[in-house]
Motif scaffolding. Sequence first.
Motif, PDB file in Angstrom:
ATOM      1  N   SER A  99       0.769  -1.352  -0.037  1.00 41.78           N
ATOM      2  CA  SER A  99       0.113   0.123  -0.043  1.00 41.78           C
ATOM      3  C   SER A  99       0.770   1.291  -0.026  1.00 41.78           C
ATOM      4  O   SER A  99       0.599   2.289  -0.499  1.00 41.78           O
ATOM      5  CB  SER A  99      -0.928  -0.114   1.181  1.00 41.78           C
ATOM      6  OG  SER A  99      -0.282   0.353   2.411  1.00 41.78           O
ATOM      7  N   LEU A 100       2.048   1.045   0.656  1.00 42.42           N
ATOM      8  CA  LEU A 100       2.647   2.255   0.720  1.00 42.42           C
ATOM      9  C   LEU A 100       3.574   2.750  -0.656  1.00 42.42           C
ATOM     10  O   LEU A 100       3.838   3.569  -1.172  1.00 42.42           O
ATOM     11  CB  LEU A 100       4.031   2.184   1.793  1.00 42.42           C
ATOM     12  CG  LEU A 100       3.478   2.091   3.248  1.00 42.42           C
ATOM     13  CD1 LEU A 100       4.676   1.816   4.177  1.00 42.42           C
ATOM     14  CD2 LEU A 100       2.980   3.407   3.601  1.00 42.42           C
ATOM     15  N   LEU A 101       3.897   1.553  -1.190  1.00 48.07           N
ATOM     16  CA  LEU A 101       4.786   1.528  -2.550  1.00 48.07           C
ATOM     17  C   LEU A 101       3.564   1.842  -3.774  1.00 48.07           C
ATOM     18  O   LEU A 101       4.048   2.490  -4.762  1.00 48.07           O
ATOM     19  CB  LEU A 101       5.180   0.168  -3.021  1.00 48.07           C
ATOM     20  CG  LEU A 101       6.448  -0.381  -2.214  1.00 48.07           C
ATOM     21  CD1 LEU A 101       6.844  -1.582  -2.498  1.00 48.07           C
ATOM     22  CD2 LEU A 101       7.399   0.697  -2.445  1.00 48.07           C
ATOM     23  N   ALA A 102       2.436   2.021  -3.405  1.00 46.76           N
ATOM     24  CA  ALA A 102       1.292   2.306  -4.419  1.00 46.76           C
ATOM     25  C   ALA A 102       0.940   3.675  -4.465  1.00 46.76           C
ATOM     26  O   ALA A 102      -0.007   4.025  -5.024  1.00 46.76           O
ATOM     27  CB  ALA A 102       0.004   1.417  -4.543  1.00 46.76           C
ATOM     28  N   GLN A 103       1.334   4.339  -3.585  1.00 48.98           N
ATOM     29  CA  GLN A 103       1.154   5.848  -3.278  1.00 48.98           C
ATOM     30  C   GLN A 103       1.183   6.429  -4.514  1.00 48.98           C
ATOM     31  O   GLN A 103       2.258   6.489  -5.287  1.00 48.98           O
ATOM     32  CB  GLN A 103       1.884   6.493  -2.172  1.00 48.98           C
ATOM     33  CG  GLN A 103       1.559   5.848  -0.922  1.00 48.98           C
ATOM     34  CD  GLN A 103       0.218   6.320  -0.394  1.00 48.98           C
ATOM     35  OE1 GLN A 103      -0.104   7.323  -0.429  1.00 48.98           O
ATOM     36  NE2 GLN A 103      -0.342   5.090  -0.077  1.00 48.98           N
ATOM     37  N   THR A 104       0.478   7.791  -4.895  1.00 47.33           N
ATOM     38  CA  THR A 104       0.519   8.374  -6.037  1.00 47.33           C
ATOM     39  C   THR A 104       1.411   9.572  -5.666  1.00 47.33           C
ATOM     40  O   THR A 104       1.759  10.095  -6.727  1.00 47.33           O
ATOM     41  CB  THR A 104      -0.876   8.946  -6.412  1.00 47.33           C
ATOM     42  OG1 THR A 104      -1.519   9.820  -4.971  1.00 47.33           O
ATOM     43  CG2 THR A 104      -1.774   8.078  -6.570  1.00 47.33           C
ATOM     44  N   TYR A 105       1.881   9.861  -4.383  1.00 51.93           N
ATOM     45  CA  TYR A 105       2.840  10.893  -4.230  1.00 51.93           C
ATOM     46  C   TYR A 105       4.071  10.098  -4.590  1.00 51.93           C
ATOM     47  O   TYR A 105       4.601   9.223  -4.448  1.00 51.93           O
ATOM     48  CB  TYR A 105       2.959  11.179  -2.880  1.00 51.93           C
ATOM     49  CG  TYR A 105       3.665  12.457  -2.381  1.00 51.93           C
ATOM     50  CD1 TYR A 105       3.096  13.721  -2.660  1.00 51.93           C
ATOM     51  CD2 TYR A 105       4.871  12.168  -1.831  1.00 51.93           C
ATOM     52  CE1 TYR A 105       3.839  14.929  -2.207  1.00 51.93           C
ATOM     53  CE2 TYR A 105       5.696  13.396  -1.651  1.00 51.93           C
ATOM     54  CZ  TYR A 105       5.049  14.802  -1.944  1.00 51.93           C
ATOM     55  OH  TYR A 105       5.888  15.742  -1.498  1.00 51.93           O
ATOM     56  N   PRO A 106       4.990  10.877  -5.357  1.00 58.14           N
ATOM     57  CA  PRO A 106       5.960  10.635  -6.143  1.00 58.14           C
ATOM     58  C   PRO A 106       7.557  10.930  -5.281  1.00 58.14           C
ATOM     59  O   PRO A 106       8.346  10.005  -5.774  1.00 58.14           O
ATOM     60  CB  PRO A 106       6.295  11.505  -7.282  1.00 58.14           C
ATOM     61  CG  PRO A 106       5.606  12.765  -6.914  1.00 58.14           C
ATOM     62  CD  PRO A 106       4.538  12.699  -5.956  1.00 58.14           C
ATOM     63  N   ASN A 107       7.573  11.500  -4.358  1.00 60.43           N
ATOM     64  CA  ASN A 107       8.812  11.563  -3.389  1.00 60.43           C
ATOM     65  C   ASN A 107       8.701  11.068  -2.249  1.00 60.43           C
ATOM     66  O   ASN A 107       8.753  11.688  -1.254  1.00 60.43           O
ATOM     67  CB  ASN A 107       8.997  13.060  -3.468  1.00 60.43           C
ATOM     68  CG  ASN A 107      10.709  13.567  -3.137  1.00 60.43           C
ATOM     69  OD1 ASN A 107      11.337  12.576  -3.173  1.00 60.43           O
ATOM     70  ND2 ASN A 107      10.944  14.877  -2.907  1.00 60.43           N
ATOM     71  N   ILE A 108       9.039   9.872  -2.060  1.00 59.90           N
ATOM     72  CA  ILE A 108       8.814   9.135  -0.897  1.00 59.90           C
ATOM     73  C   ILE A 108      10.107   8.107  -0.429  1.00 59.90           C
ATOM     74  O   ILE A 108      10.863   7.473  -1.431  1.00 59.90           O
ATOM     75  CB  ILE A 108       7.592   8.348  -0.583  1.00 59.90           C
ATOM     76  CG1 ILE A 108       7.559   7.174  -1.551  1.00 59.90           C
ATOM     77  CG2 ILE A 108       6.211   9.061  -0.594  1.00 59.90           C
ATOM     78  CD1 ILE A 108       6.296   6.040  -1.220  1.00 59.90           C
TER      79      ILE A 108
END
Length: 167
Positions: free
Chosen positions: A25-34
Amino acid sequence: MNQPKVSIYVPAYNCETTIAKCLDSLLAQTYPNIEIVVVNDGSTDKTREILANYVTSCRIIDQSNQGLSQTRSNAIEVCTGEYVATVDADDYVTPNWLTDCITVMGENSADVGMFGFVSVDQNDHELKYGLKREYRMEVLSSVETVKRLGKDKLKNMSWGFITKRDY
């Protein structure tokens, strides 16, 4: 739009049944800079074997068992993002979770954000007697935040928030 780096850390201890769903679920984030930091706190089940599948997408740190508090401190120490968020190994988030948090925080010059949650079972069914908290977006002073925490109007969890790394 400014997209500051966000470090998300996950303390992991004997979580073989939940860690993959959490990290996916964290890897599927739409936010690009993590940056995702997972600290394995001396797990004795198959957690470490599962984490081996994530070494190319997450920073995995192994340590001897030190307990949850020290594990959280160790994780924060290695986070490099401008913001830090925490998610427990048995949690999972929606794909827009981080995008929504960072957008609202940026629009309001907020230093800390708290987000809602719902307790569910292994089949994603809401627990009848589980915790549930929905928050509407509002900006609070430090004093008002402390007052609401004291009256249990805000849940004081070690997870469920994002903050500037400086704090």
